[in-house]
Design a protein around this motif. Structure first.
Motif, mmCIF file in Angstrom:
data_model
loop_
_atom_site.group_PDB
_atom_site.id
_atom_site.type_symbol
_atom_site.label_atom_id
_atom_site.label_comp_id
_atom_site.label_asym_id
_atom_site.label_seq_id
_atom_site.Cartn_x
_atom_site.Cartn_y
_atom_site.Cartn_z
ATOM 1 N N GLN A 118 58.442 65.844 87.313
ATOM 2 C CA GLN A 118 58.734 66.019 85.882
ATOM 3 C C GLN A 118 57.438 65.725 85.040
ATOM 4 O OE1 GLN A 118 62.075 63.868 83.779
ATOM 5 N NE2 GLN A 118 62.930 63.797 85.760
ATOM 6 N N LYS A 119 57.319 66.238 83.756
ATOM 7 C CA LYS A 119 56.194 65.911 82.954
ATOM 8 C C LYS A 119 56.897 65.349 81.516
ATOM 9 C CE LYS A 119 51.998 67.868 80.912
ATOM 10 N NZ LYS A 119 50.673 67.920 81.749
ATOM 11 N N LYS A 120 56.533 64.146 80.993
ATOM 12 C CA LYS A 120 56.802 63.682 79.900
ATOM 13 C C LYS A 120 55.790 63.542 79.073
ATOM 14 C CE LYS A 120 61.099 61.975 81.333
ATOM 15 N NZ LYS A 120 62.198 60.656 81.022
ATOM 16 N N GLY A 121 55.557 64.394 77.876
ATOM 17 C CA GLY A 121 54.293 63.945 77.386
ATOM 18 C C GLY A 121 53.085 64.278 78.153
ATOM 19 N N GLU A 122 52.054 63.745 78.077
ATOM 20 C CA GLU A 122 50.777 63.916 78.887
ATOM 21 C C GLU A 122 51.014 63.130 80.172
ATOM 22 O OE1 GLU A 122 47.849 65.561 77.915
ATOM 23 O OE2 GLU A 122 49.204 66.217 76.187
ATOM 24 N N ILE A 123 52.050 62.540 80.575
ATOM 25 C CA ILE A 123 52.283 61.905 81.856
ATOM 26 C C ILE A 123 52.990 62.587 82.694
ATOM 27 C CG2 ILE A 123 53.160 59.944 83.044
ATOM 28 C CD1 ILE A 123 52.822 58.352 80.146
ATOM 29 N N ASN A 124 52.596 62.729 84.020
ATOM 30 C CA ASN A 124 53.265 63.499 85.163
ATOM 31 C C ASN A 124 53.708 62.486 85.948
ATOM 32 O OD1 ASN A 124 52.058 66.232 84.643
ATOM 33 N ND2 ASN A 124 50.206 65.669 85.249
ATOM 34 N N PHE A 125 55.114 62.964 86.556
ATOM 35 C CA PHE A 125 55.836 62.092 87.302
ATOM 36 C C PHE A 125 56.275 62.878 88.699
ATOM 37 C CE2 PHE A 125 56.278 60.686 83.064
ATOM 38 C CZ PHE A 125 56.569 59.127 83.347
ATOM 39 N N ILE A 126 56.296 62.208 89.773
ATOM 40 C CA ILE A 126 57.192 62.871 91.193
ATOM 41 C C ILE A 126 57.785 61.617 91.597
ATOM 42 C CG2 ILE A 126 56.537 63.410 93.623
ATOM 43 C CD1 ILE A 126 54.360 64.853 92.829
ATOM 44 N N GLU A 127 58.788 61.934 91.892
ATOM 45 C CA GLU A 127 59.972 60.971 92.651
ATOM 46 C C GLU A 127 60.517 61.463 93.756
ATOM 47 O OE1 GLU A 127 64.274 60.526 91.571
ATOM 48 O OE2 GLU A 127 63.217 60.673 89.506
ATOM 49 N N GLU A 164 52.196 49.500 80.462
ATOM 50 C CA GLU A 164 53.308 49.029 80.109
ATOM 51 C C GLU A 164 54.435 49.642 81.015
ATOM 52 O OE1 GLU A 164 54.403 50.090 76.204
ATOM 53 O OE2 GLU A 164 52.442 49.638 75.362
ATOM 54 N N ILE A 165 55.350 48.888 81.286
ATOM 55 C CA ILE A 165 56.577 49.281 82.300
ATOM 56 C C ILE A 165 57.762 48.476 81.869
ATOM 57 C CG2 ILE A 165 56.106 47.380 84.016
ATOM 58 C CD1 ILE A 165 56.817 50.836 85.176
ATOM 59 N N GLY A 166 59.001 48.842 82.015
ATOM 60 C CA GLY A 166 60.173 48.508 81.628
ATOM 61 C C GLY A 166 60.835 48.228 82.806
ATOM 62 N N LEU A 167 61.441 46.701 82.748
ATOM 63 C CA LEU A 167 62.475 46.426 83.764
ATOM 64 C C LEU A 167 63.762 46.054 83.194
ATOM 65 C CD1 LEU A 167 60.086 43.777 85.411
ATOM 66 C CD2 LEU A 167 60.436 46.012 86.203
ATOM 67 N N ILE A 181 62.815 52.499 85.341
ATOM 68 C CA ILE A 181 61.498 51.681 85.587
ATOM 69 C C ILE A 181 60.518 52.850 85.866
ATOM 70 C CG2 ILE A 181 60.375 50.346 87.057
ATOM 71 C CD1 ILE A 181 63.014 48.775 87.866
ATOM 72 N N LEU A 182 60.539 53.570 86.810
ATOM 73 C CA LEU A 182 59.646 54.602 86.931
ATOM 74 C C LEU A 182 58.993 55.304 85.738
ATOM 75 C CD1 LEU A 182 58.012 56.474 88.847
ATOM 76 C CD2 LEU A 182 60.056 57.928 89.218
ATOM 77 N N TYR A 183 60.292 56.034 84.991
ATOM 78 C CA TYR A 183 59.965 56.673 83.687
ATOM 79 C C TYR A 183 59.513 56.081 82.381
ATOM 80 C CZ TYR A 183 61.395 60.706 86.797
ATOM 81 O OH TYR A 183 61.286 61.705 87.698
ATOM 82 N N SER A 184 59.544 54.729 82.618
ATOM 83 C CA SER A 184 59.165 54.018 81.322
ATOM 84 C C SER A 184 57.742 53.569 81.383
ATOM 85 C CB SER A 184 59.987 52.591 81.545
ATOM 86 O OG SER A 184 59.374 51.572 82.468
ATOM 87 N N LEU A 185 56.995 53.996 82.532
ATOM 88 C CA LEU A 185 55.428 53.666 82.618
ATOM 89 C C LEU A 185 54.619 54.256 81.757
ATOM 90 C CD1 LEU A 185 53.613 52.652 85.920
ATOM 91 C CD2 LEU A 185 52.657 54.196 84.245
ATOM 92 N N VAL A 233 60.561 56.383 95.625
ATOM 93 C CA VAL A 233 59.210 56.349 95.640
ATOM 94 C C VAL A 233 58.596 56.983 94.333
ATOM 95 C CG1 VAL A 233 57.077 57.221 96.754
ATOM 96 C CG2 VAL A 233 58.872 55.923 98.225
ATOM 97 N N GLY A 234 58.126 56.535 93.437
ATOM 98 C CA GLY A 234 57.489 57.229 92.229
ATOM 99 C C GLY A 234 55.939 57.154 92.093
ATOM 100 N N ILE A 235 55.615 58.344 91.857
ATOM 101 C CA ILE A 235 54.074 58.525 91.639
ATOM 102 C C ILE A 235 53.806 59.065 90.083
ATOM 103 C CG2 ILE A 235 52.024 59.701 92.371
ATOM 104 C CD1 ILE A 235 52.982 58.065 94.513
ATOM 105 N N VAL A 236 52.978 58.341 89.406
ATOM 106 C CA VAL A 236 52.869 58.558 88.085
ATOM 107 C C VAL A 236 51.230 59.073 87.851
ATOM 108 C CG1 VAL A 236 52.814 57.917 85.699
ATOM 109 C CG2 VAL A 236 54.575 56.945 87.541
ATOM 110 N N GLU A 237 51.017 60.112 87.268
ATOM 111 C CA GLU A 237 49.669 60.616 86.898
ATOM 112 C C GLU A 237 49.372 60.437 85.435
ATOM 113 O OE1 GLU A 237 46.313 63.823 87.472
ATOM 114 O OE2 GLU A 237 48.273 64.551 87.215
ATOM 115 N N THR A 238 48.552 59.546 84.868
ATOM 116 C CA THR A 238 48.084 59.598 83.544
ATOM 117 C C THR A 238 46.667 59.987 83.213
ATOM 118 O OG1 THR A 238 47.165 57.286 83.405
ATOM 119 C CG2 THR A 238 49.607 57.667 83.240
ATOM 120 N N LYS A 239 46.201 60.101 82.264
ATOM 121 C CA LYS A 239 44.714 60.585 81.837
ATOM 122 C C LYS A 239 43.882 59.849 82.951
ATOM 123 C CE LYS A 239 45.013 62.530 77.282
ATOM 124 N NZ LYS A 239 44.673 62.527 75.858
#
Length: 175
Positions: free
Chosen positions: A111-120, A35-38, A169-173, A138-144
């Motif tokens: 940043q870490k939000k819950g179980e999800i890691n983000f780099i921007e 899921e992603i929000g725009l 957008i990035l942090y809604s993924l 540029v956003g990189i997201v790591e999920t399980k």
């Protein structure tokens, strides 16, 4: 009698077929959902990047973006095992727009939000064809299960106008 023979024959055929099976089947799922929000002013589109899972734009405002994902399972199949989101980011950013004029890459923010890691990080470069400086968030997201590259861009002069939306957008993924 004919029905009984037909039913018996069918059962016998099915039992014979299953007894000849060599191995059990391992089940796989195909496809990937996230899921992603725009922002309301952006809409889905196609034609920006052939490897992307979703693309978005607003031609009037001249803002664009796309998301590419790599499942960890698929990366393992091609011997690309990353120990962290930082390693994945470093591997990606070293080649991103590396041959462009006046390329600048900011220090990555984690940043870490819950179980999800983000780099921007912010990336700018001079586009000879457009004769203007371009800004990318540029956003990189790591999920399980996956790594995502979330790329949003606009003219560098509009960075302050759109960066907050690009971050939303990035942090809604989520997947």
């Amino acid at each position: 009698m004919k029905k009984t023979i037909a039913i018996f024959t069918t059962i016998l055929v099915l039992m014979t077929m299953t007894s000849f099976a060599q191995t059990e089947l391992k089940k796989y799922k195909a496809g990937h959902t996230f899921e992603i929000g725009l922002p309301e002013y952006m809409s889905k589109t196609i034609g920006i990047n052939g490897s992307s899972a979703i693309e978005y734009q607003n031609i009037v405002k001249e803002v664009y973006g796309f998301i590419i994902f790599d499942t960890k399972e698929d990366l393992d199949l091609v011997d690309m095992k990353f120990s962290s989101i930082n390693e994945f980011y470093d591997d990606f950013i070293k080649d991103f727009l590396k041959d462009e004029e006046k390329r600048k890459v900011s220090k990555p923010q984690f940043q870490k939000k819950g179980e999800i890691n983000f780099i921007e990080s912010d990336v700018t470069f001079y586009d000879k064809e457009a004769k203007t400086e371009i800004y990318y968030l540029v956003g990189i997201v790591e999920t399980k299960t996956s790594y995502y590259k979330v790329m949003s861009w606009a003219a560098a002069e509009d960075k302050d106008k759109f960066k907050a939306d690009f971050q939303k957008i990035l942090y809604s993924l989520k997947d």
